[in-house]
Scaffold this motif. Structure first.
Motif, PDB file in Angstrom:
ATOM      1  N   MET A 183       0.825  -1.211   0.000  1.00 52.67           N
ATOM      2  CA  MET A 183       0.000   0.000   0.000  1.00 52.67           C
ATOM      3  C   MET A 183       0.858   1.259   0.000  1.00 52.67           C
ATOM      4  SD  MET A 183      -3.064  -1.121  -0.041  1.00 52.67           S
ATOM      5  CE  MET A 183      -2.476  -2.544  -0.917  1.00 52.67           C
ATOM      6  N   VAL A 184       1.953   1.227   0.769  1.00 52.69           N
ATOM      7  CA  VAL A 184       2.816   2.400   0.908  1.00 52.69           C
ATOM      8  C   VAL A 184       4.264   1.989   0.650  1.00 52.69           C
ATOM      9  CG1 VAL A 184       3.314   4.381   2.407  1.00 52.69           C
ATOM     10  CG2 VAL A 184       1.283   3.021   2.831  1.00 52.69           C
ATOM     11  N   PRO A 185       4.614   1.793  -0.627  1.00 55.85           N
ATOM     12  CA  PRO A 185       5.959   1.293  -0.940  1.00 55.85           C
ATOM     13  C   PRO A 185       7.062   2.203  -0.395  1.00 55.85           C
ATOM     14  CG  PRO A 185       4.590   1.383  -2.908  1.00 55.85           C
ATOM     15  CD  PRO A 185       3.827   2.060  -1.825  1.00 55.85           C
ATOM     16  N   SER A 186       6.753   3.470  -0.217  1.00 56.15           N
ATOM     17  CA  SER A 186       7.807   4.400   0.190  1.00 56.15           C
ATOM     18  C   SER A 186       8.291   4.151   1.616  1.00 56.15           C
ATOM     19  CB  SER A 186       7.322   5.844   0.037  1.00 56.15           C
ATOM     20  OG  SER A 186       6.094   6.021   0.686  1.00 56.15           O
ATOM     21  N   ILE A 187       7.535   3.414   2.453  1.00 54.25           N
ATOM     22  CA  ILE A 187       8.052   3.185   3.808  1.00 54.25           C
ATOM     23  C   ILE A 187       9.261   2.263   3.804  1.00 54.25           C
ATOM     24  CG2 ILE A 187       6.069   3.699   5.289  1.00 54.25           C
ATOM     25  CD1 ILE A 187       5.343   0.802   5.359  1.00 54.25           C
ATOM     26  N   LYS A 188       9.418   1.486   2.722  1.00 52.11           N
ATOM     27  CA  LYS A 188      10.587   0.606   2.658  1.00 52.11           C
ATOM     28  C   LYS A 188      11.682   1.173   1.761  1.00 52.11           C
ATOM     29  CE  LYS A 188      11.051  -3.499   4.152  1.00 52.11           C
ATOM     30  NZ  LYS A 188      11.926  -3.878   5.270  1.00 52.11           N
ATOM     31  N   ALA A 189      11.468   2.374   1.254  1.00 51.73           N
ATOM     32  CA  ALA A 189      12.462   2.967   0.357  1.00 51.73           C
ATOM     33  C   ALA A 189      13.788   3.129   1.095  1.00 51.73           C
ATOM     34  CB  ALA A 189      11.965   4.308  -0.156  1.00 51.73           C
ATOM     35  N   LYS A 190      14.861   3.215   0.341  1.00 55.41           N
ATOM     36  CA  LYS A 190      16.162   3.270   0.996  1.00 55.41           C
ATOM     37  C   LYS A 190      16.334   4.567   1.787  1.00 55.41           C
ATOM     38  CE  LYS A 190      18.793   4.963  -2.965  1.00 55.41           C
ATOM     39  NZ  LYS A 190      18.101   5.062  -4.157  1.00 55.41           N
ATOM     40  N   GLY A 191      17.080   4.432   2.878  1.00 59.56           N
ATOM     41  CA  GLY A 191      17.304   5.605   3.710  1.00 59.56           C
ATOM     42  C   GLY A 191      16.273   5.752   4.809  1.00 59.56           C
ATOM     43  N   ARG A 192      15.229   4.937   4.750  1.00 56.30           N
ATOM     44  CA  ARG A 192      14.216   5.015   5.807  1.00 56.30           C
ATOM     45  C   ARG A 192      14.532   3.980   6.880  1.00 56.30           C
ATOM     46  NH1 ARG A 192       9.684   7.568   3.717  1.00 56.30           N
ATOM     47  NH2 ARG A 192       8.959   7.647   5.856  1.00 56.30           N
ATOM     48  N   VAL A 193      14.059   4.241   8.085  1.00 57.75           N
ATOM     49  CA  VAL A 193      14.473   3.402   9.200  1.00 57.75           C
ATOM     50  C   VAL A 193      13.583   2.187   9.455  1.00 57.75           C
ATOM     51  CG1 VAL A 193      15.739   5.124  10.485  1.00 57.75           C
ATOM     52  CG2 VAL A 193      13.261   5.035  10.681  1.00 57.75           C
ATOM     53  N   HIS A 194      12.507   2.041   8.663  1.00 55.03           N
ATOM     54  CA  HIS A 194      11.559   0.999   9.027  1.00 55.03           C
ATOM     55  C   HIS A 194      12.020  -0.401   8.683  1.00 55.03           C
ATOM     56  CE1 HIS A 194       9.191   4.712   8.461  1.00 55.03           C
ATOM     57  NE2 HIS A 194       8.768   4.339   9.650  1.00 55.03           N
ATOM     58  N   ASP A 195      12.075  -1.285   9.658  1.00 49.86           N
ATOM     59  CA  ASP A 195      12.242  -2.697   9.350  1.00 49.86           C
ATOM     60  C   ASP A 195      10.883  -3.358   9.567  1.00 49.86           C
ATOM     61  OD1 ASP A 195      12.017  -2.554  12.032  1.00 49.86           O
ATOM     62  OD2 ASP A 195      14.032  -3.256  12.471  1.00 49.86           O
ATOM     63  N   ASP A 196      10.806  -4.629   9.190  1.00 49.60           N
ATOM     64  CA  ASP A 196       9.517  -5.312   9.253  1.00 49.60           C
ATOM     65  C   ASP A 196       8.942  -5.319  10.669  1.00 49.60           C
ATOM     66  OD1 ASP A 196       9.923  -5.675   6.645  1.00 49.60           O
ATOM     67  OD2 ASP A 196      10.002  -7.871   6.684  1.00 49.60           O
ATOM     68  N   GLU A 197       9.842  -5.400  11.626  1.00 57.53           N
ATOM     69  CA  GLU A 197       9.384  -5.483  13.012  1.00 57.53           C
ATOM     70  C   GLU A 197       8.658  -4.208  13.434  1.00 57.53           C
ATOM     71  OE1 GLU A 197      12.035  -6.446  16.657  1.00 57.53           O
ATOM     72  OE2 GLU A 197      12.464  -7.884  15.036  1.00 57.53           O
ATOM     73  N   ALA A 198       9.251  -3.070  13.064  1.00 61.63           N
ATOM     74  CA  ALA A 198       8.642  -1.791  13.431  1.00 61.63           C
ATOM     75  C   ALA A 198       7.280  -1.635  12.761  1.00 61.63           C
ATOM     76  CB  ALA A 198       9.563  -0.644  13.030  1.00 61.63           C
ATOM     77  N   ILE A 199       7.205  -2.063  11.487  1.00 64.01           N
ATOM     78  CA  ILE A 199       5.941  -1.947  10.762  1.00 64.01           C
ATOM     79  C   ILE A 199       4.889  -2.840  11.411  1.00 64.01           C
ATOM     80  CG2 ILE A 199       4.799  -2.303   8.533  1.00 64.01           C
ATOM     81  CD1 ILE A 199       7.525  -1.768   7.209  1.00 64.01           C
ATOM     82  N   ASP A 200       5.325  -4.043  11.797  1.00 69.70           N
ATOM     83  CA  ASP A 200       4.410  -4.974  12.428  1.00 69.70           C
ATOM     84  C   ASP A 200       3.851  -4.397  13.732  1.00 69.70           C
ATOM     85  OD1 ASP A 200       3.120  -7.462  12.414  1.00 69.70           O
ATOM     86  OD2 ASP A 200       4.451  -8.138  14.023  1.00 69.70           O
ATOM     87  N   LYS A 201       4.714  -3.754  14.500  1.00 67.96           N
ATOM     88  CA  LYS A 201       4.280  -3.173  15.766  1.00 67.96           C
ATOM     89  C   LYS A 201       3.266  -2.051  15.514  1.00 67.96           C
ATOM     90  CE  LYS A 201       5.928  -1.336  20.125  1.00 67.96           C
ATOM     91  NZ  LYS A 201       5.091  -0.143  20.074  1.00 67.96           N
ATOM     92  N   MET A 202       3.559  -1.264  14.488  1.00 70.16           N
ATOM     93  CA  MET A 202       2.668  -0.158  14.142  1.00 70.16           C
ATOM     94  C   MET A 202       1.271  -0.682  13.769  1.00 70.16           C
ATOM     95  SD  MET A 202       3.504   2.585  11.195  1.00 70.16           S
ATOM     96  CE  MET A 202       3.530   1.464   9.827  1.00 70.16           C
ATOM     97  N   LEU A 203       1.240  -1.754  12.970  1.00 70.01           N
ATOM     98  CA  LEU A 203      -0.044  -2.304  12.553  1.00 70.01           C
ATOM     99  C   LEU A 203      -0.808  -2.888  13.743  1.00 70.01           C
ATOM    100  CD1 LEU A 203       0.972  -4.066   9.225  1.00 70.01           C
ATOM    101  CD2 LEU A 203       0.041  -1.787   9.552  1.00 70.01           C
ATOM    102  N   ASN A 204      -0.063  -3.489  14.663  1.00 60.72           N
ATOM    103  CA  ASN A 204      -0.697  -4.014  15.871  1.00 60.72           C
ATOM    104  C   ASN A 204      -1.331  -2.908  16.692  1.00 60.72           C
ATOM    105  OD1 ASN A 204      -0.508  -6.747  15.808  1.00 60.72           O
ATOM    106  ND2 ASN A 204       1.621  -6.754  16.512  1.00 60.72           N
ATOM    107  N   ASP A 205      -0.595  -1.813  16.831  1.00 62.55           N
ATOM    108  CA  ASP A 205      -1.120  -0.667  17.577  1.00 62.55           C
ATOM    109  C   ASP A 205      -2.420  -0.171  16.951  1.00 62.55           C
ATOM    110  OD1 ASP A 205       1.056  -0.853  19.156  1.00 62.55           O
ATOM    111  OD2 ASP A 205       2.076   0.943  18.413  1.00 62.55           O
ATOM    112  N   LEU A 206      -2.416  -0.119  15.618  1.00 60.27           N
ATOM    113  CA  LEU A 206      -3.609   0.345  14.909  1.00 60.27           C
ATOM    114  C   LEU A 206      -4.795  -0.583  15.143  1.00 60.27           C
ATOM    115  CD1 LEU A 206      -2.766   1.551  11.295  1.00 60.27           C
ATOM    116  CD2 LEU A 206      -3.656   2.846  13.199  1.00 60.27           C
ATOM    117  N   ALA A 207      -4.518  -1.880  15.061  1.00 62.94           N
ATOM    118  CA  ALA A 207      -5.586  -2.865  15.230  1.00 62.94           C
ATOM    119  C   ALA A 207      -6.179  -2.766  16.637  1.00 62.94           C
ATOM    120  CB  ALA A 207      -5.048  -4.261  14.967  1.00 62.94           C
ATOM    121  N   LEU A 208      -5.304  -2.460  17.606  1.00 60.27           N
ATOM    122  CA  LEU A 208      -5.766  -2.345  18.993  1.00 60.27           C
ATOM    123  C   LEU A 208      -6.784  -1.221  19.152  1.00 60.27           C
ATOM    124  CD1 LEU A 208      -2.814  -2.843  21.468  1.00 60.27           C
ATOM    125  CD2 LEU A 208      -4.959  -4.119  21.295  1.00 60.27           C
TER     126      LEU A 208
END
Lengths: 138, 176
Positions: free
Chosen positions: A108-133
């Motif tokens: 949905m948001v390819p730019s979050i994985k673009a180079k130079g950004r700090v997001h790894d899969d773990e951080a994204i997963d945590k973010m999605l969990n927070d949202l679901a909560l």
């Protein structure tokens, strides 16, 4: 505007003006438009005559596609997402679509994985969990 | 995507509106003039939410009209190429289907619908997978990606695709 030709939201090429502007999630737009509609209702008996077609279509659309109805939840979503160094545009796409998995979020948001950004899969997963909560406890 | 932005416009006002209610008249005229309009650069102006600043008026030579530079905040809807959003299907035919996301119309051609979905004509034309599990018809909600925009003087028209990962029907009216 010279950048018009190569506009691409997936790479966050949306023009300087919009990149810096405040984006709104559907649920936020819904709150704003409903408030305005109520104001018009108080001023005249038939507010439908007062508003443009664009307004009416937008209101119907955001009501249908708002993930969060409760104003507090809406505020919370923005607050939580803003902890993850997202741009306004990315924040709102995530808030609107509420992806469930990391792969989906990246699609949905390819730019979050673009180079130079700090997001790894773990951080994204945590973010999605927070949202679901938030959705769960709304 | 919806944005909250500040725009500026020169408003011409007839002298009969001057007086105590000048500001109200100016704001009312502004709302009437810009709400519901569409420009290629800023998209659709959905609603004005506030006035930032009204500048000094300038008398127009010869007419008596005064023009005021007005800065206002508004909610606009501007679709972007590459953006993924949700939309409601409004019409289905053998060329593809039309969907609406707020004020904007999006066309998805049958080349951009997954190959395993076939067009079915009838009272309720639709696209269905061979096993019948997924169906796109009027009022279905779909998630699509915008791959092209055409900007008119008063309208923005988009081309979309659902032939990609995580795109397609999200809610079928027939199944609920």
């Amino acid at each position: 505007m010279s950048g018009e030709e190569e506009e691409n939201a997936a790479e966050l090429k949306i023009g300087d003006e919009f990149l810096k502007a405040k984006c709104l999630m559907n649920c936020e737009v819904s709150l704003i438009l409903e408030h305005k509609f109520e104001q018009l209702q108080q001023m005249s008996d038939d507010p439908r005559n007062q508003v443009s077609q664009v307004f009416e279509k937008s209101l119907q659309y955001v009501k249908r596609f708002s993930r969060y109805k409760n104003p507090d939840a809406v505020k919370q979503v923005r607050e939580i997402l803003s902890r993850y160094q997202l741009t306004e545009f990315e924040l709102c796409v995530l808030g609107n679509l509420c992806p469930e998995t990391v792969e989906e979020a990246i699609a949905m948001v390819p730019s979050i994985k673009a180079k130079g950004r700090v997001h790894d899969d773990e951080a994204i997963d945590k973010m999605l969990n927070d949202l679901a909560l938030i959705k769960k406890f709304e | 995507m919806f944005f909250h932005i500040v725009l500026e416009r020169n408003m011409q006002l007839h002298p009969r509106h001057f007086g105590r209610n000048l500001r109200e008249n100016l704001v009312a005229k502004l709302m009437k003039d810009v709400e519901g309009t569409c420009s290629g650069q800023h998209g659709f102006v959905v609603a004005i939410t506030g006035i930032e600043n009204i500048g000094k008026g300038l008398i127009r030579d010869g007419t008596g009209f005064v023009s005021f530079p007005v800065k206002y905040q508004c909610v606009v809807f501007r679709p972007f190429k590459g953006e993924i959003l949700e939309a409601v299907v409004t019409m289905v035919n053998k060329m593809g289907f039309f969907a609406e996301a707020g004020p904007v119309q999006i066309f998805v051609s049958n080349h951009l619908i997954p190959d395993d979905m076939e067009f079915q004509s009838g009272d309720m034309p639709n696209y269905t997978t061979s096993d019948g599990s997924v169906k796109i018809q009027k009022d279905s909600e779909v998630r699509l990606k915008i791959i092209g925009t055409r900007v008119d003087a008063t309208e923005i028209f988009c081309i979309g695709t659902i032939k990609d990962d995580f795109l397609g029907v999200i809610n079928d009216p027939a199944s609920v």
